[in-house]
Design a protein around this motif. Structure first.
Motif, mmCIF file in Angstrom:
data_model
loop_
_atom_site.group_PDB
_atom_site.id
_atom_site.type_symbol
_atom_site.label_atom_id
_atom_site.label_comp_id
_atom_site.label_asym_id
_atom_site.label_seq_id
_atom_site.Cartn_x
_atom_site.Cartn_y
_atom_site.Cartn_z
ATOM 1 N N UNK A 124 36.929 25.337 37.395
ATOM 2 C CA UNK A 124 37.310 26.066 38.608
ATOM 3 C C UNK A 124 37.618 27.523 38.266
ATOM 4 N N UNK A 125 37.389 28.446 39.216
ATOM 5 C CA UNK A 125 37.669 29.870 38.954
ATOM 6 C C UNK A 125 39.124 30.136 38.559
ATOM 7 N N UNK A 126 40.059 29.395 39.140
ATOM 8 C CA UNK A 126 41.467 29.605 38.814
ATOM 9 C C UNK A 126 41.765 29.224 37.363
ATOM 10 N N UNK A 127 41.249 28.086 36.949
ATOM 11 C CA UNK A 127 41.461 27.636 35.574
ATOM 12 C C UNK A 127 40.736 28.568 34.607
ATOM 13 N N UNK A 128 39.547 29.010 34.983
ATOM 14 C CA UNK A 128 38.794 29.930 34.130
ATOM 15 C C UNK A 128 39.576 31.223 33.910
ATOM 16 N N UNK A 129 40.116 31.775 34.959
ATOM 17 C CA UNK A 129 40.892 33.021 34.857
ATOM 18 C C UNK A 129 42.100 32.817 33.954
ATOM 19 N N UNK A 130 42.783 31.702 34.118
ATOM 20 C CA UNK A 130 43.950 31.392 33.290
ATOM 21 C C UNK A 130 43.569 31.270 31.815
ATOM 22 N N UNK A 131 42.466 30.571 31.532
ATOM 23 C CA UNK A 131 42.033 30.390 30.138
ATOM 24 C C UNK A 131 41.642 31.716 29.502
ATOM 25 N N UNK A 132 40.936 32.560 30.251
ATOM 26 C CA UNK A 132 40.528 33.856 29.712
ATOM 27 C C UNK A 132 41.747 34.725 29.404
ATOM 28 N N UNK A 133 42.726 34.706 30.283
ATOM 29 C CA UNK A 133 43.945 35.489 30.063
ATOM 30 C C UNK A 133 44.712 34.966 28.844
ATOM 31 N N UNK A 134 44.796 33.653 28.714
ATOM 32 C CA UNK A 134 45.529 33.033 27.600
ATOM 33 C C UNK A 134 44.848 33.330 26.268
ATOM 34 N N UNK A 135 43.525 33.432 26.295
ATOM 35 C CA UNK A 135 42.765 33.709 25.079
ATOM 36 C C UNK A 135 43.122 35.075 24.497
ATOM 37 N N UNK A 136 43.399 36.049 25.375
ATOM 38 C CA UNK A 136 43.864 37.354 24.929
ATOM 39 C C UNK A 136 42.830 38.270 24.311
ATOM 40 N N UNK A 137 41.537 38.002 24.521
ATOM 41 C CA UNK A 137 40.499 38.863 23.949
ATOM 42 C C UNK A 137 40.063 39.972 24.897
ATOM 43 N N UNK A 138 40.350 39.830 26.199
ATOM 44 C CA UNK A 138 39.898 40.805 27.183
ATOM 45 C C UNK A 138 41.071 41.338 28.003
ATOM 46 N N UNK A 139 40.862 42.512 28.574
ATOM 47 C CA UNK A 139 41.830 43.065 29.513
ATOM 48 C C UNK A 139 41.664 42.345 30.851
ATOM 49 N N UNK A 140 42.624 42.533 31.750
ATOM 50 C CA UNK A 140 42.506 41.934 33.080
ATOM 51 C C UNK A 140 41.256 42.435 33.798
#
Length: 189
Positions: free
Chosen positions: A122-138
């Motif tokens: 889901x887009x919500x879970x994807x956004x959360x995982x990307x943020x948690x990964x910490x490789x990209x800016x918002x």
């Protein structure tokens, strides 16, 4: 007899690496299945998948030498799959790899035994995982999410689907079932 190429695709953060790792734990000792490592112009210390880290110069030299069965660029990095997969497929093995949605059409042209598997989240879970990964800016995360919405995989050869929104363990069981089905049948169904 040609083997089958299981070509995992999905947005960054969908859990492809996690599912590949879980499948490797179950099937890594099986001589009928090989897991391809990607060659990436990203430091090994950047986290994520177990890949072969190359400088851009090293990558381009290997590409010129014809050492990649597949190669593409995405998000500022070069990605390659080594030509060893051709030998594995020729021996009738099932090969599992982390692919690219943008390269799928070319991969299908070059590998008729390719079975695309879309890892969905889901887009919500994807956004959360990307943020948690910490490789990209918002801002980078928003660009990735927008890019994800632009892909129309239904227009391509039918992808098998694995939902990885909730439990990686349940999703890995679905992926294992797909891999095992192709080991028995040798065709994408």
């Amino acid at each position: 007899m040609a083997g089958t190429l299981i070509y995992l695709i999905g947005p960054s953060g969908s859990g492809k690496d996690t599912l590949i790792d879980l499948a490797r734990q179950q099937l890594g000792q099986d001589s009928g299945v090989c897991f391809a490592h990607r060659y990436i112009t990203r430091p090994a210390s950047a986290g994520g998948e177990n890949h072969v880290a190359l400088t851009e110069e090293e990558f381009l030299a290997r590409q010129r030498a014809g050492l990649f069965a597949m190669s593409w660029a995405s998000h500022g990095c070069h990605y390659g799959i080594g030509i060893e997969i051709n030998q594995w497929l020729a021996k009738g093995l099932t090969v599992v790899m982390n692919g690219s949605r943008g390269y799928l059409k070319t991969a299908l042209q070059n590998y008729p035994e390719l079975c695309p598997v879309l890892i969905e989240v889901s887009p919500e879970v994807l956004k959360e995982r990307l943020a948690r990964r910490g490789r990209e800016t918002l801002q980078d995360i928003e660009l990735r999410l927008n890019r994800n919405s632009q892909f129309d995989l239904d227009a391509e050869k039918g992808c098998l689907r694995v939902d990885n929104t909730h439990s990686p363990e349940a999703a890995s069981q679905r992926l294992l079932a797909i891999i095992n089905q192709h080991r028995r049948q040798g065709a994408c169904a």
